[in-house]
Write an enzyme that holds these catalytic residues in place. Structure first.
Site, PDB file in Angstrom:
ATOM      1  N   HIS A  77       0.821  -1.208   0.000  1.00 28.88           N
ATOM      2  CA  HIS A  77       0.000   0.000   0.000  1.00 28.88           C
ATOM      3  C   HIS A  77       0.857   1.260   0.000  1.00 28.88           C
ATOM      4  CE1 HIS A  77      -3.628   2.384   0.846  1.00 28.88           C
ATOM      5  NE2 HIS A  77      -2.814   3.119   1.581  1.00 28.88           N
TER       6      HIS A  77
ATOM      7  N   HIS B  68       3.051   6.110  -2.029  1.00 31.63           N
ATOM      8  CA  HIS B  68       3.710   7.263  -1.428  1.00 31.63           C
ATOM      9  C   HIS B  68       5.221   7.184  -1.544  1.00 31.63           C
ATOM     10  CE1 HIS B  68      -0.104   8.552   0.281  1.00 31.63           C
ATOM     11  NE2 HIS B  68      -0.285   7.337   0.764  1.00 31.63           N
TER      12      HIS B  68
ATOM     13  N   LYS C 166      -4.991   9.699  -8.850  1.00 32.35           N
ATOM     14  CA  LYS C 166      -4.595   9.946  -7.470  1.00 32.35           C
ATOM     15  C   LYS C 166      -4.659  11.458  -7.304  1.00 32.35           C
ATOM     16  CE  LYS C 166      -2.624   8.984  -3.407  1.00 32.35           C
ATOM     17  NZ  LYS C 166      -3.167   8.079  -2.372  1.00 32.35           N
TER      18      LYS C 166
END
Length: 251
Positions: A117, A132, A182
């Protein structure tokens, strides 16, 4: 949704960065081990398990992760109701469980992990979730899988918009990944995998809050950051972890 960037985020990155450092090489090997779609069962091969073990071995040889281990011991951190192991091998097992252990994000199938993730990214409900990490962003951008849309500037200490340049280490980005949006995603830029893993692991193990405020001094410039840490499975795994840039100023 407007595309405000005509150029890629990374016009050029020296390839030697990824070849000369063991942690970067080991990190890259993990990035293609996952299906990005939540709801698709992850299958871990023996080769992938060995890549996971190797990654933990090499990051634990670095200063940031050794500091992380000692800091957690000094803070008397616990995991699963037990004290953090003093032995390095025991601490690696804690890291494996926190970051690499599979769990279900879609209500059944083992389709996710904290590492996937945060560092790789996922697609859930037709939106990009997580993602990220600047290395994954750069590699996907070079493959043509990323459409970089622009960034949002942090604020300075006097509440004006901070100056943002090629030396910034935190950016809030907008992009599309294989056509999936995103809308807001924050990433460190240019830091090592061990730095990010150490920071997020410290926050996960030594705090119980979702928000932790820190200041990052990078030699004359300071970033005031908020580390967001969301726990999964009653605190056993990382659900998500990332930074938000609150301010950027010179000292």
């Amino acid at each position: 949704k407007e595309d405000c960037a005509f150029d890629p985020l990374f016009p050029h990155v020296d390839p030697a960065v990824f070849d000369s450092r063991p942690t970067f090489r080991a990190f890259r090997l993990l990035l293609d081990n996952y299906s990005r779609h939540c709801g698709e069962e992850e299958e871990v091969t023996e080769e992938e398990s060995e890549e996971n073990r190797h990654f933990l071995d090499v990051i634990m040889e670095t200063g940031p992760m050794k500091y992380c281990h000692q800091y957690c011991l000094a803070k008397k951190a616990t995991y699963g109701g037990e004290s953090i192991p003093e032995e390095e091998e025991g601490f690696k097992e804690v890291l494996r469980s926190i970051w690499l252990e599979l769990y279900s994000r879609s209500g059944g199938k083992m389709d996710s992990s904290g590492f996937e993730h945060v560092f790789v990214g996922e697609v859930k409900n037709d939106k990009v979730s997580g993602f990220h990490n600047w290395i994954q962003f750069y590699l996907e951008e070079t493959k043509g899988n990323i459409d970089y849309r622009g960034y949002i500037k942090p604020r300075s200490c006097d509440d004006s918009m901070a100056e943002t340049n090629g030396d910034d280490h935190v950016l809030t980005l907008q992009f599309a990944w294989n056509g999936v949006e995103k809308f807001v995603g924050t990433s460190f830029i240019g830091v090592s995998p061990e730095f990010e893993l150490a920071l997020y692991t410290i926050v996960f193990l030594t705090t119980e809050e979702e928000d932790s405020d820190i200041s990052l001094d990078v030699g004359g410039e300071v970033f005031d950051l908020k580390v967001k840490c969301y726990r999964y499975n009653d605190g056993k795994n990382i659900g998500s972890c990332y930074v938000e840039a609150m301010a950027h100023y010179e000292v």
